[in-house]
Design a protein around this motif. Structure first.
Motif, short mmCIF file in Angstrom:
data_model
loop_
_atom_site.label_atom_id
_atom_site.label_comp_id
_atom_site.label_asym_id
_atom_site.label_seq_id
_atom_site.Cartn_x
_atom_site.Cartn_y
_atom_site.Cartn_z
N UNK A 149 29.77 13.90 -18.59
CA UNK A 149 29.93 14.95 -19.43
C UNK A 149 28.73 15.54 -20.34
N UNK A 150 28.17 14.32 -20.60
CA UNK A 150 26.87 14.45 -21.41
C UNK A 150 25.99 15.35 -20.50
N UNK A 151 25.72 15.09 -19.32
CA UNK A 151 24.72 15.67 -18.52
C UNK A 151 25.01 17.23 -18.35
N UNK A 152 26.47 17.69 -18.25
CA UNK A 152 26.92 18.86 -18.23
C UNK A 152 26.51 19.72 -19.54
N UNK A 153 26.75 19.10 -20.57
CA UNK A 153 26.58 19.75 -21.80
C UNK A 153 24.99 20.23 -21.96
N UNK A 154 24.23 18.96 -21.59
CA UNK A 154 22.66 19.33 -21.54
C UNK A 154 22.21 20.47 -20.71
N UNK A 155 22.91 20.50 -19.48
CA UNK A 155 22.42 21.47 -18.77
C UNK A 155 22.96 22.89 -19.16
N UNK B 183 23.23 23.75 -22.23
CA UNK B 183 22.26 23.91 -23.33
C UNK B 183 20.98 24.10 -23.01
N UNK B 184 20.53 24.07 -21.62
CA UNK B 184 19.17 24.43 -21.20
C UNK B 184 18.27 23.18 -21.64
N UNK B 185 18.77 22.07 -21.80
CA UNK B 185 17.86 21.00 -22.12
C UNK B 185 17.84 20.18 -20.89
N UNK B 186 16.95 20.43 -20.18
CA UNK B 186 16.91 19.87 -18.67
C UNK B 186 16.27 18.51 -18.72
N UNK B 187 15.49 18.33 -19.76
CA UNK B 187 14.51 17.04 -19.89
C UNK B 187 15.80 15.84 -20.36
N UNK B 188 16.71 16.30 -21.28
CA UNK B 188 17.49 15.22 -21.78
C UNK B 188 18.77 14.99 -20.45
N UNK B 189 18.84 16.11 -19.54
CA UNK B 189 19.83 15.93 -18.48
C UNK B 189 19.19 14.84 -17.47
N UNK B 190 17.94 15.07 -17.15
CA UNK B 190 17.17 14.24 -16.30
C UNK B 190 17.43 12.69 -16.95
N UNK B 191 17.21 12.49 -18.33
CA UNK B 191 17.35 11.27 -18.82
C UNK B 191 18.64 10.81 -18.77
N UNK B 192 19.59 11.40 -18.91
CA UNK B 192 21.14 10.80 -18.85
C UNK B 192 21.47 10.62 -17.42
N UNK B 193 21.03 11.22 -16.38
CA UNK B 193 21.18 11.02 -15.18
C UNK B 193 20.47 9.72 -14.60
N UNK B 194 19.28 9.54 -15.16
CA UNK B 194 18.81 8.21 -15.04
C UNK B 194 19.54 6.89 -15.57
N UNK B 195 20.11 7.28 -16.82
CA UNK B 195 20.89 6.17 -17.17
C UNK B 195 22.26 6.03 -16.46
N UNK B 196 22.66 7.24 -15.85
CA UNK B 196 24.10 6.98 -15.21
C UNK B 196 23.67 6.11 -13.85
#
Length: 68
Positions: free
Chosen positions: A1-7, A9-22
């Motif tokens: 859910x967090x990754x979807x929200x960051x995408x 919001x066009x915050x791709x750096x955060x999305x990559x970080x949360x995918x790494x955590x997942x």
């Protein structure tokens, strides 16, 4: 859910970080890491989520409704 929200919001750096955590804490194919590494990574990941709440907050409930 967090990754979807960051995408959204066009915050791709955060999305990559949360995918790494997942991937790191994924229950289906767990990665074996040492206890000392885990004790460092666990608070770092928690801090990432806490900081993301402050940084990515944009509009309250309306944004949550768009994701679901």
């Amino acid at each position: 859910m967090v990754v979807a929200q960051t995408i959204l919001a066009h915050k791709y750096f955060w999305a990559v970080g949360f995918v790494a955590i997942a991937v790191l804490f994924n229950p289906f194919v767990p990665l074996t890491i040492s206890r000392s590494t885990f004790l460092i990574l666990d608070p770092v990941c928690i801090l990432a989520f806490v900081v993301s709440i402050a940084v990515l907050r944009t509009g309250g409930r309306r944004d949550w409704a768009m994701v679901s």
